[in-house]
Design an enzyme around this catalytic site. Sequence first.
Site, PDB file in Angstrom:
ATOM      1  N   ASP A  23       0.835  -1.212   0.000  1.00  0.00           N
ATOM      2  CA  ASP A  23       0.000   0.000   0.000  1.00  0.00           C
ATOM      3  C   ASP A  23       0.866   1.258   0.000  1.00  0.00           C
ATOM      4  OD1 ASP A  23      -2.069  -1.805   0.321  1.00  0.00           O
ATOM      5  OD2 ASP A  23      -2.254  -1.450   2.483  1.00  0.00           O
TER       6      ASP A  23
HETATM    7  N1  LIG Z   1      12.671  -7.381   2.306  1.00  0.00           N
HETATM    8  C1  LIG Z   1      12.548  -6.147   1.785  1.00  0.00           C
HETATM    9  N2  LIG Z   1      13.620  -5.352   1.720  1.00  0.00           N
HETATM   10  C2  LIG Z   1      13.522  -4.128   1.216  1.00  0.00           C
HETATM   11  N3  LIG Z   1      12.399  -3.586   0.732  1.00  0.00           N
HETATM   12  C3  LIG Z   1      11.300  -4.326   0.761  1.00  0.00           C
HETATM   13  C4  LIG Z   1      11.301  -5.655   1.301  1.00  0.00           C
HETATM   14  N4  LIG Z   1      10.047  -6.139   1.218  1.00  0.00           N
HETATM   15  C5  LIG Z   1       9.309  -5.172   0.638  1.00  0.00           C
HETATM   16  N5  LIG Z   1      10.047  -4.080   0.359  1.00  0.00           N
HETATM   17  C6  LIG Z   1       9.563  -2.825  -0.244  1.00  0.00           C
HETATM   18  O1  LIG Z   1       8.139  -2.866  -0.268  1.00  0.00           O
HETATM   19  C7  LIG Z   1       7.666  -2.913  -1.624  1.00  0.00           C
HETATM   20  C8  LIG Z   1       6.425  -3.777  -1.700  1.00  0.00           C
HETATM   21  O2  LIG Z   1       6.764  -5.046  -1.202  1.00  0.00           O
HETATM   22  P1  LIG Z   1       5.941  -6.358  -1.484  1.00  0.00           P
HETATM   23  O3  LIG Z   1       6.143  -6.813  -2.869  1.00  0.00           O
HETATM   24  O4  LIG Z   1       6.310  -7.280  -0.396  1.00  0.00           O
HETATM   25  O5  LIG Z   1       4.459  -5.821  -1.349  1.00  0.00           O
HETATM   26  P2  LIG Z   1       3.203  -6.589  -0.821  1.00  0.00           P
HETATM   27  O6  LIG Z   1       3.504  -8.041  -0.782  1.00  0.00           O
HETATM   28  O7  LIG Z   1       2.066  -6.129  -1.622  1.00  0.00           O
HETATM   29  O8  LIG Z   1       3.129  -6.025   0.638  1.00  0.00           O
HETATM   30  P3  LIG Z   1       1.961  -6.234   1.702  1.00  0.00           P
HETATM   31  O9  LIG Z   1       2.654  -6.985   2.806  1.00  0.00           O
HETATM   32  O10 LIG Z   1       1.585  -4.871   2.079  1.00  0.00           O
HETATM   33  O11 LIG Z   1       0.889  -7.027   0.995  1.00  0.00           O
HETATM   34  C9  LIG Z   1       8.862  -3.410  -2.407  1.00  0.00           C
HETATM   35  O12 LIG Z   1       8.793  -3.059  -3.750  1.00  0.00           O
HETATM   36  C10 LIG Z   1       9.984  -2.693  -1.670  1.00  0.00           C
HETATM   37  O13 LIG Z   1      10.004  -1.313  -1.979  1.00  0.00           O
END
Ligand SMILES: Nc1ncnc2c1ncn2[C@@H]1O[C@H](COP(=O)(O)OP(=O)(O)OP(=O)(O)O)[C@@H](O)[C@H]1O
Length: 353
Positions: free
Chosen positions: A306
Amino acid sequence: MPAPGETSDVASLEMVLMGMGNPLLDIAAVVDEDFLDRYGVKLNNAILAEEKHIPMYKELAELPGVKFIAGGATQNAIRVAQWMLQVPGATSYMGCIGKDEFGQEMIKACAADGVNVHYMEDEEHPTGTCAVLVSGGERSLIANLSAANCYKSKHLLEPENWFVAEKAKFYYIAGFFLTVSPETVIILAKHALEKKKTFMMNLAAPFICEFFTKPLLEALFYCDYIFGNETEASTFARVQGWETEDLEEIAVKMSQLPLAEGKKERVVVITHGGEPTLVAHGGKVTLHPVKPIAKSDIIDTNGAGDSFVGGFLSQLVQGKGIEDCIKAANHAANVVIQHSSCTYPPKPSFVDC
Ligand SMILES: Nc1ncnc2c1ncn2[C@@H]1O[C@H](COP(=O)(O)OP(=O)(O)OP(=O)(O)O)[C@@H](O)[C@H]1O
Ligand SMILES: *[C@@H]1O[C@H](CO)[C@@H](O)[C@H](O)[C@H]1NC(C)=O
Ligand SMILES: *[C@@H]1O[C@H](CO)[C@@H](O)[C@H](O)[C@H]1NC(C)=O
């Protein structure tokens, strides 16, 4: 300093970005494995509450260190965009709450952030809640929509609300809202098409890609931007019968799904946790690295997706290019991951140049 041709006109950002979704009160706490097992909950998932989850909310609310925070995927993204922009009233948000204390808390939280909220208020149902179970830096979301499920398009069409919609130039709706009022989504999508404004959605969760395929495809037809993460993108591909597990190929295919006539092209942005973000448009994919965070600095990844979108939108509405949008997106996600749930310090440290 804004570059020539770029806008520095704060007035032009007034109500520029509008979001619609399920306003939920997050009930967040750290839980152990036994808790997850007892309620049959998997980490890293986002689901709707069932019968078996009913007693969980009370148990969660009584855990030490429990936090009650304004949540909901779209509302989070809009609040983060507002925080990055620091221009009061640049963003608006609509959804349905109950006539209760939680609802009032949410109005206060958004007002404090500078988001212009226009909630519908339901007489019969309480404000929706979302259990946020945190375990080992990961999280699981179980939403009980309650009042949020009662949103009706007639609210959007009321003159004071439609005024807000007409004033906006960018619209963002997370896919979760398709379980509530797909009709409202299409009204806004068609308005955006007609007025040549930007319409954007998020795949939101695997269950949306799997069980709400029809309304999702109908809405994606109008989307200039589609956001999602790796799991959602691969679920989407599987459901579409695309015989590939290659994320780049999936992103390109998604960008090439039918697009409403009059729109230029579609951009697809897929996040991949700590791995580089994929951006597909014009038949090609670019990869954008993410700033690493030490495992010990990760408080919880709740709100990462988000806040990524919120950061992205904060630049897009200022007419910035993809590169700048991604930079701000990664910055916002980076900050939020190092805070509990979708929270952040009072002022952003992002410098756009
Ligand atoms: N382990 C990590 N290290 C660094 N940055 C991260 C990491 N995990 C997530 N991010 C940051 O967060 C962004 C979104 O991560 P992710 O793909 O996990 O989203 P999501 O799975 O939709 O998250 P949510 O937990 O809110 O559903 C990534 O593009 C990055 O900018
Ligand atoms: C959802 O919330 C409503 C209203 O508080 C409640 O009656 C219902 O039992 C809850 N459902 C679940 C599955 O938690
Ligand atoms: C993507 O988000 C979904 C929730 O919508 C979650 O189940 C999944 O684990 C996330 N994927 C990654 C790689 O974080």
